[in-house]
Motif scaffolding. Sequence first.
Motif, PDB file in Angstrom:
ATOM      1  N   THR A 299       8.134 -10.690  -5.140  1.00  0.00           N
ATOM      2  CA  THR A 299       7.398  -9.422  -4.775  1.00  0.00           C
ATOM      3  C   THR A 299       6.424  -9.270  -4.989  1.00  0.00           C
ATOM      4  OG1 THR A 299       9.714  -8.362  -4.697  1.00  0.00           O
ATOM      5  CG2 THR A 299       7.702  -7.671  -4.756  1.00  0.00           C
ATOM      6  N   GLN A 300       6.044  -9.448  -6.878  1.00  0.00           N
ATOM      7  CA  GLN A 300       4.872 -10.228  -7.154  1.00  0.00           C
ATOM      8  C   GLN A 300       3.366 -10.471  -6.616  1.00  0.00           C
ATOM      9  OE1 GLN A 300       2.622 -11.442  -8.880  1.00  0.00           O
ATOM     10  NE2 GLN A 300       1.013  -9.989  -9.830  1.00  0.00           N
ATOM     11  N   TYR A 301       3.909 -11.848  -5.967  1.00  0.00           N
ATOM     12  CA  TYR A 301       2.632 -12.223  -5.135  1.00  0.00           C
ATOM     13  C   TYR A 301       2.858 -12.293  -4.236  1.00  0.00           C
ATOM     14  CZ  TYR A 301       5.789 -16.350  -3.045  1.00  0.00           C
ATOM     15  OH  TYR A 301       6.805 -16.908  -2.052  1.00  0.00           O
ATOM     16  N   MET A 302       3.608 -11.251  -3.658  1.00  0.00           N
ATOM     17  CA  MET A 302       3.931 -11.721  -1.993  1.00  0.00           C
ATOM     18  C   MET A 302       2.147 -10.230  -1.610  1.00  0.00           C
ATOM     19  SD  MET A 302       7.501 -12.002  -0.157  1.00  0.00           S
ATOM     20  CE  MET A 302       8.042 -14.156   0.038  1.00  0.00           C
ATOM     21  N   MET A 303       2.649  -9.444  -2.693  1.00  0.00           N
ATOM     22  CA  MET A 303       2.246  -7.976  -2.725  1.00  0.00           C
ATOM     23  C   MET A 303       0.876  -8.452  -3.162  1.00  0.00           C
ATOM     24  SD  MET A 303       4.371  -5.873  -0.931  1.00  0.00           S
ATOM     25  CE  MET A 303       4.617  -6.809  -0.162  1.00  0.00           C
ATOM     26  N   ASN A 304       0.483  -9.450  -4.100  1.00  0.00           N
ATOM     27  CA  ASN A 304      -1.005  -9.886  -3.861  1.00  0.00           C
ATOM     28  C   ASN A 304      -1.267 -11.026  -3.489  1.00  0.00           C
ATOM     29  OD1 ASN A 304      -1.690  -7.581  -6.800  1.00  0.00           O
ATOM     30  ND2 ASN A 304       0.641  -7.910  -6.417  1.00  0.00           N
ATOM     31  N   GLU A 305      -1.259 -12.144  -3.007  1.00  0.00           N
ATOM     32  CA  GLU A 305      -1.645 -13.195  -2.528  1.00  0.00           C
ATOM     33  C   GLU A 305      -2.770 -13.417  -0.869  1.00  0.00           C
ATOM     34  OE1 GLU A 305      -2.844 -15.218  -4.975  1.00  0.00           O
ATOM     35  OE2 GLU A 305      -1.133 -14.046  -6.658  1.00  0.00           O
ATOM     36  N   PHE A 306      -2.610 -12.468  -0.650  1.00  0.00           N
ATOM     37  CA  PHE A 306      -2.055 -12.304   0.773  1.00  0.00           C
ATOM     38  C   PHE A 306      -2.692 -11.697   1.714  1.00  0.00           C
ATOM     39  CE2 PHE A 306       1.784 -14.242   0.279  1.00  0.00           C
ATOM     40  CZ  PHE A 306       1.510 -16.009  -0.100  1.00  0.00           C
ATOM     41  N   VAL A 307      -2.817 -10.672   0.849  1.00  0.00           N
ATOM     42  CA  VAL A 307      -3.559  -9.528   2.035  1.00  0.00           C
ATOM     43  C   VAL A 307      -3.589  -8.109   1.319  1.00  0.00           C
ATOM     44  CG1 VAL A 307      -3.512  -7.010   4.143  1.00  0.00           C
ATOM     45  CG2 VAL A 307      -2.366  -9.419   4.462  1.00  0.00           C
ATOM     46  N   ASN A 308      -4.914  -7.607   0.960  1.00  0.00           N
ATOM     47  CA  ASN A 308      -5.454  -6.715   0.037  1.00  0.00           C
ATOM     48  C   ASN A 308      -4.491  -5.424   0.388  1.00  0.00           C
ATOM     49  OD1 ASN A 308      -6.242  -4.547  -1.774  1.00  0.00           O
ATOM     50  ND2 ASN A 308      -8.158  -4.740  -0.880  1.00  0.00           N
ATOM     51  N   LEU A 309      -3.074  -4.864   0.091  1.00  0.00           N
ATOM     52  CA  LEU A 309      -2.538  -3.864   0.582  1.00  0.00           C
ATOM     53  C   LEU A 309      -3.093  -2.875   0.111  1.00  0.00           C
ATOM     54  CD1 LEU A 309       1.216  -5.090   1.051  1.00  0.00           C
ATOM     55  CD2 LEU A 309      -0.439  -4.680   3.036  1.00  0.00           C
ATOM     56  N   GLN A 310      -3.213  -1.422   0.898  1.00  0.00           N
ATOM     57  CA  GLN A 310      -3.889  -0.499   0.217  1.00  0.00           C
ATOM     58  C   GLN A 310      -3.675   1.194   1.850  1.00  0.00           C
ATOM     59  OE1 GLN A 310      -8.222  -0.897   0.751  1.00  0.00           O
ATOM     60  NE2 GLN A 310      -7.766  -2.895   1.095  1.00  0.00           N
ATOM     61  N   PRO A 311      -3.938   1.761   0.916  1.00  0.00           N
ATOM     62  CA  PRO A 311      -3.688   3.011   2.213  1.00  0.00           C
ATOM     63  C   PRO A 311      -4.542   2.224   3.272  1.00  0.00           C
ATOM     64  CG  PRO A 311      -3.981   4.361  -0.067  1.00  0.00           C
ATOM     65  CD  PRO A 311      -3.865   2.720   0.235  1.00  0.00           C
ATOM     66  N   GLY A 312      -3.855   3.172   4.452  1.00  0.00           N
ATOM     67  CA  GLY A 312      -4.539   2.250   6.111  1.00  0.00           C
ATOM     68  C   GLY A 312      -4.206   1.095   6.143  1.00  0.00           C
ATOM     69  N   LYS A 313      -3.441  -0.038   5.495  1.00  0.00           N
ATOM     70  CA  LYS A 313      -3.142  -0.846   6.430  1.00  0.00           C
ATOM     71  C   LYS A 313      -1.289  -0.443   6.173  1.00  0.00           C
ATOM     72  CE  LYS A 313      -6.249  -3.735   5.377  1.00  0.00           C
ATOM     73  NZ  LYS A 313      -7.183  -4.873   6.255  1.00  0.00           N
ATOM     74  N   SER A 314      -0.114  -1.769   6.679  1.00  0.00           N
ATOM     75  CA  SER A 314       0.716  -1.156   7.119  1.00  0.00           C
ATOM     76  C   SER A 314       1.622  -3.186   6.696  1.00  0.00           C
ATOM     77  CB  SER A 314       0.938  -1.165   8.814  1.00  0.00           C
ATOM     78  OG  SER A 314       0.616  -1.753   9.811  1.00  0.00           O
ATOM     79  N   ILE A 315       2.886  -2.925   6.862  1.00  0.00           N
ATOM     80  CA  ILE A 315       3.588  -4.559   6.606  1.00  0.00           C
ATOM     81  C   ILE A 315       4.838  -3.976   6.891  1.00  0.00           C
ATOM     82  CG2 ILE A 315       4.244  -2.540   4.060  1.00  0.00           C
ATOM     83  CD1 ILE A 315       4.500  -6.183   2.984  1.00  0.00           C
ATOM     84  N   LEU A 316       5.721  -5.187   7.433  1.00  0.00           N
ATOM     85  CA  LEU A 316       6.823  -4.802   7.888  1.00  0.00           C
ATOM     86  C   LEU A 316       7.495  -6.146   7.566  1.00  0.00           C
ATOM     87  CD1 LEU A 316       8.926  -4.376  10.632  1.00  0.00           C
ATOM     88  CD2 LEU A 316       7.909  -6.714  11.732  1.00  0.00           C
ATOM     89  N   ILE A 317       8.522  -4.966   6.726  1.00  0.00           N
ATOM     90  CA  ILE A 317       9.427  -6.332   5.498  1.00  0.00           C
ATOM     91  C   ILE A 317      10.940  -6.749   6.421  1.00  0.00           C
ATOM     92  CG2 ILE A 317      11.100  -5.858   3.784  1.00  0.00           C
ATOM     93  CD1 ILE A 317       8.117  -3.599   2.435  1.00  0.00           C
TER      94      ILE A 317
ATOM     95  N   LEU B 130       1.128   0.524  -4.207  1.00  0.00           N
ATOM     96  CA  LEU B 130       0.126   0.512  -3.442  1.00  0.00           C
ATOM     97  C   LEU B 130      -0.618   0.793  -1.922  1.00  0.00           C
ATOM     98  CD1 LEU B 130       0.425  -4.197  -3.352  1.00  0.00           C
ATOM     99  CD2 LEU B 130      -0.351  -2.378  -5.074  1.00  0.00           C
ATOM    100  N   GLY B 131       0.199   2.257  -1.786  1.00  0.00           N
ATOM    101  CA  GLY B 131       0.053   2.691  -0.685  1.00  0.00           C
ATOM    102  C   GLY B 131      -0.137   2.333   0.707  1.00  0.00           C
ATOM    103  N   ALA B 132       0.696   1.076   0.790  1.00  0.00           N
ATOM    104  CA  ALA B 132       0.655   1.246   1.732  1.00  0.00           C
ATOM    105  C   ALA B 132       1.986   1.593   3.293  1.00  0.00           C
ATOM    106  CB  ALA B 132       1.159  -0.309   2.485  1.00  0.00           C
ATOM    107  N   PHE B 133       1.591   1.534   4.330  1.00  0.00           N
ATOM    108  CA  PHE B 133       2.653   2.198   5.416  1.00  0.00           C
ATOM    109  C   PHE B 133       4.115   1.165   5.696  1.00  0.00           C
ATOM    110  CE2 PHE B 133       4.106   3.066  10.009  1.00  0.00           C
ATOM    111  CZ  PHE B 133       4.371   4.740   9.739  1.00  0.00           C
ATOM    112  N   ALA B 134       4.810   1.008   5.059  1.00  0.00           N
ATOM    113  CA  ALA B 134       6.004   0.061   4.937  1.00  0.00           C
ATOM    114  C   ALA B 134       7.036   0.836   6.138  1.00  0.00           C
ATOM    115  CB  ALA B 134       7.235   0.333   4.056  1.00  0.00           C
ATOM    116  N   ILE B 135       7.308  -0.048   6.814  1.00  0.00           N
ATOM    117  CA  ILE B 135       8.069  -0.722   7.729  1.00  0.00           C
ATOM    118  C   ILE B 135       9.521  -1.209   7.255  1.00  0.00           C
ATOM    119  CG2 ILE B 135       8.699  -0.682  10.506  1.00  0.00           C
ATOM    120  CD1 ILE B 135       5.570  -0.166  10.901  1.00  0.00           C
TER     121      ILE B 135
END
Length: 329
Positions: free
Chosen positions: A133-151, A169-174
Amino acid sequence: MKTIQVDEHGDANVLKLAEVEIPKPQAGQALVKIHYAGVNFIDVAMRRGWYPNPPIPTPFTPGVEGAGEVIAIADDVTEVKVGDRVSFMQEEEPGLDRAYAEYIPIAAWKLIPLPDAISFETAAAMTAQGLTTQYMMNEFVNLQPGKSILIHAAAGGMGLNLVQWAKHLGAFAIGTTSNATKAQRVLELGADAVIDYTQEDFVQRVKALTNGKGADLIIDGVGKTTFAGDLEAVATRGHIVTYGITGGIPDDINPFDLLYRSRTVHGADLFDYIANREERIMRANAVWDAIAAGWLKPQISQVFALEETIAAHRLIEDRNNMGKILLKM
């Protein structure tokens, strides 16, 4: 000592309880008395002969993750000492000892020190999936408010960790799940929306939730049944991270097709992100700190005895767990 052995690749019934001598640490190794081992789908894939390629020759002991206490070290070991509380990850290479056993001799540099506040149970639940989880949340996209993620598989052990980290991180999580009970659990841990993929087309739902844009980041440990949809559901200039095959191996794609909407697909294997001791401990410390801060809450689905390993594998294969499955020695 008791251990689980796989003498031939196949279904869960090939997991056999065996009694063998307690090994001694060789040069560069420590001997760890294991308290808990994590059960991960990679263990199932290894047992089936799906992964790695070529498959690990039999016989072998499964289990890439565990936690316990150092009880002996080789003369040349400096990284740990007898009595240290540690967790570990062990690679998929042939010939290595693994975690479905009461003891493991393992290269000392792979051992991760545990803070006093982190129990063996928590460590076994959060080493593989926490570090992933740690590397996936930090290595590919700068997740922050205004960004969305599908899990995908958001109610599984990995999914529940990803949801919590993404929301921190403030992302919109689906998230996607297979029933209402799982969906409720995912929402309780902070997801903004949950899609029941047995009732809805996740591609259309993701587009609706993102005003037609698609998800900036898609994390997919399912594979065959989701990957084609990921290519449609991802945003322009978005990223798809594929790290597992719980639903089977995806169909081939033409890389040239990715030029349309500038989509990026990443293959992700945790061992490539913890290839040295410094990086391994850095990622682990980020996980331990998140747990201590209270915003990352370990989710343990069920704990089995080593003698119940077949039942543990059947549970994870049926995808009926919500959270991590453990074996207690």
